[in-house]
Design a protein around this motif. Structure first.
Motif, short mmCIF file in Angstrom:
data_model
loop_
_atom_site.label_atom_id
_atom_site.label_comp_id
_atom_site.label_asym_id
_atom_site.label_seq_id
_atom_site.Cartn_x
_atom_site.Cartn_y
_atom_site.Cartn_z
N TRP A 98 -3.11 -15.27 61.01
CA TRP A 98 -3.62 -13.90 60.90
C TRP A 98 -4.60 -13.70 62.05
O TRP A 98 -5.45 -14.53 62.29
N ALA A 157 -2.14 -13.43 53.43
CA ALA A 157 -0.73 -13.57 53.82
C ALA A 157 -0.26 -14.94 53.35
O ALA A 157 -0.93 -15.94 53.57
N THR A 190 4.07 -15.80 62.01
CA THR A 190 4.54 -16.83 61.08
C THR A 190 5.79 -17.51 61.62
O THR A 190 6.51 -16.94 62.45
N VAL A 229 2.03 -10.13 51.48
CA VAL A 229 0.67 -9.71 51.85
C VAL A 229 0.06 -9.00 50.66
O VAL A 229 0.69 -8.13 50.04
N VAL A 272 1.29 -19.82 59.14
CA VAL A 272 0.96 -18.39 59.16
C VAL A 272 -0.36 -18.25 59.91
O VAL A 272 -1.27 -19.06 59.75
N ILE A 292 0.26 -10.55 61.67
CA ILE A 292 0.71 -11.76 61.00
C ILE A 292 1.72 -12.42 61.93
O ILE A 292 2.71 -11.79 62.33
#
Length: 171
Positions: free
Chosen positions: A73, A144, A87, A107, A71, A85
């Protein structure tokens, strides 16, 4: 704090973070394996694995780790409290590619929580990623987390379970 070993690599601007965690083999989808010419065996740890019918395989030498989940951010606009985000997963080349990804990212921020889900069939691929714009109702930390239960199903039926990496960013 997550119970796995994940590496956090802060980006130079301080407003982004990338986290990854190992994906583990947790079993086999028998229908997919059998329809693609694989048979099911059990390794020394009691976990099923798929092998081409009639193939001779080294006894109990199937890696338990089949790839990595991640992930990432990155802040887009801190004055508007938004971030992206990004991922996904990378499947190791020693395994066949993923044909289906069932993925969810949760989230949480000071103003509530939400979940973004992806249910994605694909041609066999060793890399899968998606992004989602997130906007918070105000400033503060947002987290997240690739949720437990996120999986990639490989073309031989192997089910790879995401390591649930978690990242945070200030919006």
């Amino acid at each position: 704090m997550p119970a796995y070993s994940a590496e956090q690599v802060p980006q130079p601007d301080g407003a982004s973070v990338y986290i990854e965690a190992p994906m583990k083999r947790v079993g086999v989808d028998h229908q997919i394996a059998e329809s693609n010419g694989y048979e099911i065996r059990i390794d020394a740890n009691g976990i099923e694995y798929a092998i081409k019918k009639g193939a001779i395989a080294p006894l109990d030498e199937v890696s338990g780790t089949c790839g990595t989940s991640f992930v990432y951010w990155t802040s887009v606009d801190t004055s508007k409290h938004s971030a992206t985000i990004y991922t996904g997963h990378t499947i190791y080349s020693s395994f066949p590619g993923a044909i289906y990804t069932d993925w969810a990212v949760g989230v949480i921020d000071s103003y509530g929580s939400s979940t973004k889900n992806w249910h994605d069939p694909s041609t066999p691929t060793h890399f899968w990623a998606k992004n989602h714009l997130f906007t918070s109702s105000g400033s503060g930390w947002a987290y997240a987390d690739v949720l437990l239960g996120s999986i990639a199903t490989l073309s031989n039926g192997t089910i790879c379970f995401a390591g649930s990496p978690t990242a945070s960013v200030y919006l």
